[in-house]
Each structure stands twice: as C-alpha cells, then as structure tokens.
Design a protein around this motif. Sequence first.
Motif, PDB file in Angstrom:
ATOM      1  N   TRP A  38      40.984  76.733   3.568  1.00  0.00           N
ATOM      2  CA  TRP A  38      40.877  75.296   3.900  1.00  0.00           C
ATOM      3  C   TRP A  38      39.537  74.733   3.454  1.00  0.00           C
ATOM      4  O   TRP A  38      39.482  73.650   2.881  1.00  0.00           O
ATOM      5  N   ARG A  39      38.453  75.471   3.711  1.00  0.00           N
ATOM      6  CA  ARG A  39      37.124  74.968   3.355  1.00  0.00           C
ATOM      7  C   ARG A  39      36.992  74.801   1.842  1.00  0.00           C
ATOM      8  O   ARG A  39      36.422  73.810   1.360  1.00  0.00           O
ATOM      9  N   TYR A  40      37.528  75.744   1.091  1.00  0.00           N
ATOM     10  CA  TYR A  40      37.414  75.656  -0.367  1.00  0.00           C
ATOM     11  C   TYR A  40      38.234  74.493  -0.918  1.00  0.00           C
ATOM     12  O   TYR A  40      37.822  73.832  -1.872  1.00  0.00           O
ATOM     13  N   ARG A  41      39.374  74.225  -0.307  1.00  0.00           N
ATOM     14  CA  ARG A  41      40.238  73.151  -0.802  1.00  0.00           C
ATOM     15  C   ARG A  41      39.765  71.771  -0.358  1.00  0.00           C
ATOM     16  O   ARG A  41      39.982  70.782  -1.061  1.00  0.00           O
ATOM     17  N   GLN A  42      39.110  71.703   0.798  1.00  0.00           N
ATOM     18  CA  GLN A  42      38.765  70.406   1.363  1.00  0.00           C
ATOM     19  C   GLN A  42      37.284  70.058   1.259  1.00  0.00           C
ATOM     20  O   GLN A  42      36.933  68.877   1.370  1.00  0.00           O
ATOM     21  N   ASP A  43      36.420  71.044   1.079  1.00  0.00           N
ATOM     22  CA  ASP A  43      34.982  70.760   1.160  1.00  0.00           C
ATOM     23  C   ASP A  43      34.217  71.594   0.142  1.00  0.00           C
ATOM     24  O   ASP A  43      33.281  72.322   0.495  1.00  0.00           O
ATOM     25  N   GLN A  44      34.578  71.490  -1.124  1.00  0.00           N
ATOM     26  CA  GLN A  44      33.874  72.270  -2.137  1.00  0.00           C
ATOM     27  C   GLN A  44      32.441  71.795  -2.319  1.00  0.00           C
ATOM     28  O   GLN A  44      31.553  72.595  -2.624  1.00  0.00           O
ATOM     29  N   PHE A  45      32.187  70.498  -2.129  1.00  0.00           N
ATOM     30  CA  PHE A  45      30.823  69.998  -2.275  1.00  0.00           C
ATOM     31  C   PHE A  45      29.934  70.465  -1.122  1.00  0.00           C
ATOM     32  O   PHE A  45      28.716  70.488  -1.255  1.00  0.00           O
ATOM     33  N   GLY A  46      30.528  70.817  -0.001  1.00  0.00           N
ATOM     34  CA  GLY A  46      29.747  71.338   1.116  1.00  0.00           C
ATOM     35  C   GLY A  46      29.610  72.841   1.119  1.00  0.00           C
ATOM     36  O   GLY A  46      29.029  73.412   2.035  1.00  0.00           O
ATOM     37  N   TRP A  47      30.145  73.499   0.078  1.00  0.00           N
ATOM     38  CA  TRP A  47      30.095  74.964  -0.040  1.00  0.00           C
ATOM     39  C   TRP A  47      28.709  75.343  -0.553  1.00  0.00           C
ATOM     40  O   TRP A  47      28.510  75.677  -1.712  1.00  0.00           O
ATOM     41  N   THR A  48      27.737  75.308   0.320  1.00  0.00           N
ATOM     42  CA  THR A  48      26.351  75.505  -0.084  1.00  0.00           C
ATOM     43  C   THR A  48      25.541  75.990   1.110  1.00  0.00           C
ATOM     44  O   THR A  48      26.026  75.999   2.247  1.00  0.00           O
ATOM     45  N   THR A  49      24.291  76.358   0.852  1.00  0.00           N
ATOM     46  CA  THR A  49      23.414  76.816   1.928  1.00  0.00           C
ATOM     47  C   THR A  49      22.766  75.671   2.683  1.00  0.00           C
ATOM     48  O   THR A  49      22.134  75.899   3.703  1.00  0.00           O
ATOM     49  N   HIS A  50      22.900  74.444   2.173  1.00  0.00           N
ATOM     50  CA  HIS A  50      22.214  73.287   2.773  1.00  0.00           C
ATOM     51  C   HIS A  50      20.710  73.566   2.876  1.00  0.00           C
ATOM     52  O   HIS A  50      20.105  73.428   3.949  1.00  0.00           O
ATOM     53  N   PRO A 212      33.805  80.568   8.142  1.00  0.00           N
ATOM     54  CA  PRO A 212      34.231  79.611   7.103  1.00  0.00           C
ATOM     55  C   PRO A 212      33.733  78.190   7.322  1.00  0.00           C
ATOM     56  O   PRO A 212      33.742  77.387   6.387  1.00  0.00           O
ATOM     57  N   PHE A 213      33.298  77.874   8.525  1.00  0.00           N
ATOM     58  CA  PHE A 213      32.924  76.500   8.845  1.00  0.00           C
ATOM     59  C   PHE A 213      31.414  76.301   8.900  1.00  0.00           C
ATOM     60  O   PHE A 213      30.933  75.276   9.379  1.00  0.00           O
ATOM     61  N   THR A 214      30.662  77.277   8.401  1.00  0.00           N
ATOM     62  CA  THR A 214      29.205  77.219   8.437  1.00  0.00           C
ATOM     63  C   THR A 214      28.648  77.458   7.038  1.00  0.00           C
ATOM     64  O   THR A 214      29.389  77.648   6.069  1.00  0.00           O
ATOM     65  N   ARG A 215      27.325  77.487   6.958  1.00  0.00           N
ATOM     66  CA  ARG A 215      26.660  77.729   5.682  1.00  0.00           C
ATOM     67  C   ARG A 215      26.822  79.163   5.196  1.00  0.00           C
ATOM     68  O   ARG A 215      26.418  79.489   4.070  1.00  0.00           O
ATOM     69  N   LEU A 216      27.406  80.039   5.993  1.00  0.00           N
ATOM     70  CA  LEU A 216      27.599  81.425   5.571  1.00  0.00           C
ATOM     71  C   LEU A 216      28.560  81.557   4.402  1.00  0.00           C
ATOM     72  O   LEU A 216      28.614  82.616   3.762  1.00  0.00           O
ATOM     73  N   VAL A 217      29.315  80.509   4.089  1.00  0.00           N
ATOM     74  CA  VAL A 217      30.235  80.589   2.955  1.00  0.00           C
ATOM     75  C   VAL A 217      29.497  80.796   1.637  1.00  0.00           C
ATOM     76  O   VAL A 217      30.096  81.242   0.653  1.00  0.00           O
TER      77      VAL A 217
END
Length: 256
Positions: A38-50, A212-217
């Motif tokens: 879900w995270r990869y399909r919906q939030d690829q721009f947020g797939w980062t360490t921030h 999956p819902f944190t920066r650990l991705v």
Amino acid sequence: MNAALSLSAAASASGADLLLWVAVPYMCLAVFVVGHVWRYRQDQFGWTTHTSQLLEHRWLRWGSPLFHLGAFMVIAGHVVGLAVPASWTEAVGLSEHGYHTMAVWAGSVAGVAMVTGLGMLCARRLLTRRIRLGTDRSDKILFPLLSATVLLGITATAAHNVFGDGYDYRATVSVWFRGVFTLRPDPEAIAGAPLLFQLHALTACLLFAAWPFTRLVHVWSAPIGYLVRPYLVYRRRSATTRPSAGPSTSAAKSRV
C-alpha cells in the motif's frame, strides 16, 4: 512428524499463548507485507528517510553512524541466533559455549553502539526546536517503539547472560521464531521463556507492523545505483571583478 508435533503443541497451548505467540505474530507479518504494498502504491514520494540534516548536523554526524553500525551488527546477530539452529553452528566447529561467549560480547558492543546512537538521535529530535516541530505522527510512534525494543533486548541479554546464570534462548525463542516462518508455530516454546525475552519479542512484532508506515521503509531503497552512475564533474566558478568605467565610457557619456 514435525508438523504433527507442532499441531499438538499448538493444541495444548492456552488461549493467551495462542493469541500472543500465534495470532499476534501472523497479524503483524500480514500488516508488514500489505502495508509495504500500500505504501509503495500510494506514497512513493514519501518513501524516504525524511532527513533533517540541514536543520542540525552535529548530533547527526555521530548519532547516525553509531546507530546504523550497531543496528547492522544486531540484525546479523539475530539472524544467526534465531534463524540458524544450534546443530548447524556445532557442525562447523563452533561449540555452544563458544557461540554464547561470542554472541554475548559482540552483542554487547553492538547494543551499546546502537543505544548510544539512538539516544543521540532521540535527544537531537527532542532538544532541537526546529526538528521537534517537524516531527510527524509516525515518528512519535516509531521512536518510542524502537527504543523499547532495543532496550528490552539489551536488558534481557544483560540480566540473563551477562550478570545472570545464562539462558539458552536458542532452545526456546529461536524454536518459536523459526516455527512462525515455517508455518509450524510452537507457542509453548516461548511461553516458558523469561519475561524480558517475551516482551522483546512482542515489541519486535509491533515494530514490524508499524514498519511500512514510518521512515523505516528507506531500508529497502539502498542507493545501489550510485555504484554504477557516471561521475559528476564540478567546475569552480572563477572570481570576476566588475569592469570599471574607462575613458571610452566617459567619452560616450560626454557625447550624449
């Protein structure tokens, strides 16, 4: 035969043990897998360490390497201790005493490095106002949960294998862990383990569910492309001086 034994062990376990050591782990693993999709399909721009390096770098310069180095060592130790049966290490000539001696001291060094780095990162986030204001809800869940998991693991090792009489977790916790992934759960294997090991296992399951819902991705986004991409060439801009008004400029002005 092993499947029959695992089924009989699960059947003889209490309802609480089935909930804690069978239902909860499988629910957390399901959330782990589905959540990543879900995270990869919906939030690829947020797939980062921030990253917040631009806001503060002095604490980050020491805290981040210590935490990551300690984390890599701890993960490697858990893979050997939980996934590799004792018979395999004995087959390559590593005795049980030698394994536990190496695991305790190497694990202690890795744990101290990881706790020190994590403490610096948490203190940096709490004490630096700009970073604290930028902390989102996922970080407020991740950092306490990660800290609890790490501290419980360090405390369990210190209490039982450093200052205590020693506890062979590979005969209980490791058996339960491998059974979960081979679909032959044995809740009784961990039900008799010390409380600290049980709490460490439960918080680790919750950490996997929150992953999956944190920066650990960002763990799954290793910058392998940097190894093969071409070099970037930078040229320094030479210092230039503003041209001064010469005789021709003065003559032009006078003609106007």
